[in-house]
Design an enzyme around this catalytic site. Structure first.
Site, mmCIF file in Angstrom:
data_model
loop_
_atom_site.group_PDB
_atom_site.id
_atom_site.type_symbol
_atom_site.label_atom_id
_atom_site.label_comp_id
_atom_site.label_asym_id
_atom_site.label_seq_id
_atom_site.Cartn_x
_atom_site.Cartn_y
_atom_site.Cartn_z
ATOM 1 N N LYS A 117 15.294 12.449 -41.201
ATOM 2 C CA LYS A 117 14.591 13.653 -40.763
ATOM 3 C C LYS A 117 15.317 14.278 -39.564
ATOM 4 O O LYS A 117 15.782 13.557 -38.685
ATOM 5 C CB LYS A 117 13.152 13.290 -40.379
ATOM 6 C CG LYS A 117 12.363 12.764 -41.575
ATOM 7 C CD LYS A 117 11.079 12.074 -41.174
ATOM 8 C CE LYS A 117 10.415 11.466 -42.413
ATOM 9 N NZ LYS A 117 9.291 10.565 -42.055
ATOM 10 N N GLU B 109 5.554 6.340 -50.112
ATOM 11 C CA GLU B 109 5.458 5.087 -49.354
ATOM 12 C C GLU B 109 4.540 5.259 -48.154
ATOM 13 O O GLU B 109 4.221 6.381 -47.763
ATOM 14 C CB GLU B 109 6.834 4.584 -48.911
ATOM 15 C CG GLU B 109 7.507 5.461 -47.888
ATOM 16 C CD GLU B 109 8.707 4.761 -47.234
ATOM 17 O OE1 GLU B 109 8.822 3.533 -47.320
ATOM 18 O OE2 GLU B 109 9.510 5.474 -46.608
ATOM 19 N N ARG C 192 3.459 1.966 -38.928
ATOM 20 C CA ARG C 192 3.852 1.950 -37.507
ATOM 21 C C ARG C 192 3.681 3.344 -36.931
ATOM 22 O O ARG C 192 3.424 4.291 -37.663
ATOM 23 C CB ARG C 192 5.329 1.565 -37.411
ATOM 24 C CG ARG C 192 6.183 2.497 -38.279
ATOM 25 C CD ARG C 192 7.660 2.320 -38.100
ATOM 26 N NE ARG C 192 8.407 2.844 -39.221
ATOM 27 C CZ ARG C 192 8.747 4.107 -39.409
ATOM 28 N NH1 ARG C 192 8.389 5.018 -38.532
ATOM 29 N NH2 ARG C 192 9.430 4.486 -40.470
HETATM 30 P P1 ADP Z 1 12.759 4.883 -48.005
HETATM 31 O O1 ADP Z 1 11.754 3.813 -47.741
HETATM 32 O O2 ADP Z 1 14.121 4.319 -48.234
HETATM 33 O O3 ADP Z 1 12.721 5.997 -47.010
HETATM 34 P P2 ADP Z 1 11.316 6.564 -49.934
HETATM 35 O O4 ADP Z 1 10.598 6.049 -51.108
HETATM 36 O O5 ADP Z 1 10.507 7.048 -48.782
HETATM 37 O O6 ADP Z 1 12.380 5.481 -49.438
HETATM 38 O O7 ADP Z 1 12.272 7.723 -50.393
HETATM 39 C C1 ADP Z 1 13.220 8.281 -49.501
HETATM 40 C C2 ADP Z 1 13.694 9.612 -50.022
HETATM 41 O O8 ADP Z 1 14.264 9.485 -51.331
HETATM 42 C C3 ADP Z 1 12.593 10.644 -50.198
HETATM 43 O O9 ADP Z 1 12.286 11.307 -48.992
HETATM 44 C C4 ADP Z 1 13.236 11.556 -51.224
HETATM 45 O O10 ADP Z 1 14.204 12.371 -50.593
HETATM 46 C C5 ADP Z 1 13.953 10.599 -52.124
HETATM 47 N N1 ADP Z 1 13.089 10.196 -53.251
HETATM 48 C C6 ADP Z 1 12.338 9.070 -53.341
HETATM 49 N N2 ADP Z 1 11.650 9.031 -54.501
HETATM 50 C C7 ADP Z 1 11.980 10.164 -55.162
HETATM 51 C C8 ADP Z 1 11.607 10.732 -56.434
HETATM 52 N N3 ADP Z 1 10.743 10.111 -57.253
HETATM 53 N N4 ADP Z 1 12.143 11.915 -56.776
HETATM 54 C C9 ADP Z 1 13.014 12.551 -55.966
HETATM 55 N N5 ADP Z 1 13.406 12.083 -54.777
HETATM 56 C C10 ADP Z 1 12.914 10.897 -54.376
#
Ligand code: ADP
Length: 450
Positions: free
Chosen positions: A242, A292, A296
């Site tokens: 971010k 997710e 925290r």
């Molecule tokens: P992490 O725990 O590694 O941050 P996330 O599940 O939060 O993993 O996903 C991180 C990023 O990956 C998301 O912000 C998005 O940019 C991309 N992402 C995750 N899942 C998807 C999905 N189903 N479709 C498109 N992009 C995804």
């Protein structure tokens, strides 16, 4: 349920968040114990704490990630509670268990909630059961049979994404555009996940092509009160990191956010969640999809503080002492709009880290401007840790006013001696897509490429 109260908090972190937590503790009359690595000896979080203990050399694994050293520091200092901040051990379920087993209070949810949310498949299953909308795809591990795997991907519909159950930090994910690439992508992600997270389990879900990143802040006490504290939009990202965040998420009807917020509250109740937490969603074509939960305090909690008028870290500490929340959902009101820029010590174009000594340091001010930082003129940005040197946070009565104040503040801020991404931020806040709001998570990288 009553919990052991505490009067001394060990802060198992460094940088701006260590200072942020210290300030919250001080406001509540709590004693603070800082820990530090050798090169952080002169850091402000050490200087300003009631007591400070060196826990090891520069490398994080030998200091800020050394669980035994932290527990020993707590024992030595008489701290009855540990605040992990964000990063380092903040979402480490093993550490949370050790803290609990030592009879100490972790300023965070119960270790079981950290463990549940650390397994993304289990988390998705729990969320679905609570009525939180999730990305299409099963909340189960993949079938071993190749034909069943292909059937599954076809049923979800290409493109799909292979994700590691134990993944984090934007790692352990692979996009699959068609059936020809599926088996190899699954095998590669499994191997990568086994090496990076010690857990080779992966799952499949629909790949969303142009989502926004919208998250909901929650807070739960030990007496059955759970609140959602509004939305944030964190779509301005580079490599899943971010860069700018804002609150509230613009352009989403209040009723939609409220419905999602209520489903998050219900999920917290079902899993016995306590403390601060964040539900992260991808939002595409007005539909919300849970990805997710972060168990925290987050870097971007500040924008929620600006629009809600609440001190989230103090509230987090207060619920950890067992104090019941005096707030109720109708008390949570969003006033105006807030932005946060993460100011990093890095080259504005190559993004290469730029550690070194800060020789000039001028911070902006004025109404609605807040800076959370651990830096000052003469301080050194260490190559060993995160490159974030400050968070510039602004508030305005409207999004336009907040953006206006942000532009002025960014123009005023000066950092000399090291490279920073200030120039990138100054350009971003003048970019038409950013001004309009509601951009997707690829907006920044598209703009950088152009
Ligand atoms: P992490 O725990 O590694 O941050 P996330 O599940 O939060 O993993 O996903 C991180 C990023 O990956 C998301 O912000 C998005 O940019 C991309 N992402 C995750 N899942 C998807 C999905 N189903 N479709 C498109 N992009 C995804």
């Amino acid at each position: 349920m009553s919990r052991p109260a505490f009067d001394t908090v060990l802060i198992a972190n460094r940088g701006e968040i260590a200072l942020r937590i210290q300030r919250a503790c001080r406001g509540l009359g709590l004693r603070t114990v800082a820990v530090f690595s050798e090169p952080d000896r002169d850091a402000p979080h050490v200087r300003l704490a009631d007591q400070a203990l060196c826990i090891g050399p520069a490398a994080a694994r030998d200091s800020y990630l050394d669980q035994a050293a932290l527990l020993f520091a707590a024992e030595l200092s008489g701290a009855q509670a540990i605040h992990p901040g964000y990063g380092f051990l903040a979402e480490n379920a093993d550490f949370a268990e050790r803290v609990e087993a030592a009879g100490l209070t972790l300023i965070g949810p119960p270790s079981a909630a950290i463990r549940l949310m650390g397994d993304k498949i289990a988390a998705k299953r729990a969320m679905r059961a609570a009525g939180v909308p999730c990305v299409p795809g099963p909340d189960a591990a993949l079938p071993d049979d190749p034909a069943a795997l292909h059937d599954l991907a076809r049923a979800i519909g290409y493109p799909v994404i292979v994700k590691a159950a134990g993944g984090g930090g934007g790692r352990g994910m692979r996009l699959v555009r068609d059936a020809a690439a599926l088996s190899e992508a699954v095998a590669l992600t499994q191997e990568e996940a086994r090496r990076a997270f010690g857990n080779s389990e992966v799952y499949l879900e629909k790949f969303l092509g142009h989502p926004r990143h919208v998250e909901i802040q929650v807070l739960a006490d030990h007496h059955g009160t759970t609140l959602w504290l509004g939305s944030r939009d964190c779509s301005l990202q580079r490599r899943h990191q971010k860069v700018v965040e804002e609150a509230p998420a613009p352009g989403i009807p209040a009723e939609t956010i409220a419905a999602i917020g209520e489903s998050c509250v219900e999920a917290c109740r079902r899993i016995g969640y306590r403390g601060l937490g964040t539900f992260e969603f991808l939002v595409e074509d007005s539909a919300f999809y849970f990805i997710e939960m972060n168990t925290r305090v987050q870097v971007e909690h500040t924008v929620t503080e600006m629009v809600s008028g609440l001190d989230l870290v103090q509230l987090q500490l207060r619920v950890a002492t067992g104090e019941p929340l005096a707030l109720r959902q109708p008390d949570i009101v969003c006033h105006g709009h807030a932005f946060e820029c993460r100011i990093n010590a890095e080259h504005p174009e190559t993004f290469a880290p730029s550690p070194g000594r800060i020789i000039a340091w001028h911070l902006p001010g004025g109404p609605g401007v807040r800076i959370d930082t651990h830096m000052e003129a003469g301080a050194t940005v260490s190559p060993h840790y995160d490159s974030m040197i400050a968070k510039l946070i602004v508030h305005g009565a409207t999004r336009a006013e907040a953006l206006h104040r942000l532009r002025a503040a960014l123009d005023e801020m000066r950092v000399g001696g090291i490279d920073t991404n200030l120039l990138l931020h100054r350009r971003l806040v003048r970019e038409p897509g950013v001004i309009a709001g509601g951009f997707d998570i690829h907006h920044l990288e598209r703009w950088l490429a152009a």
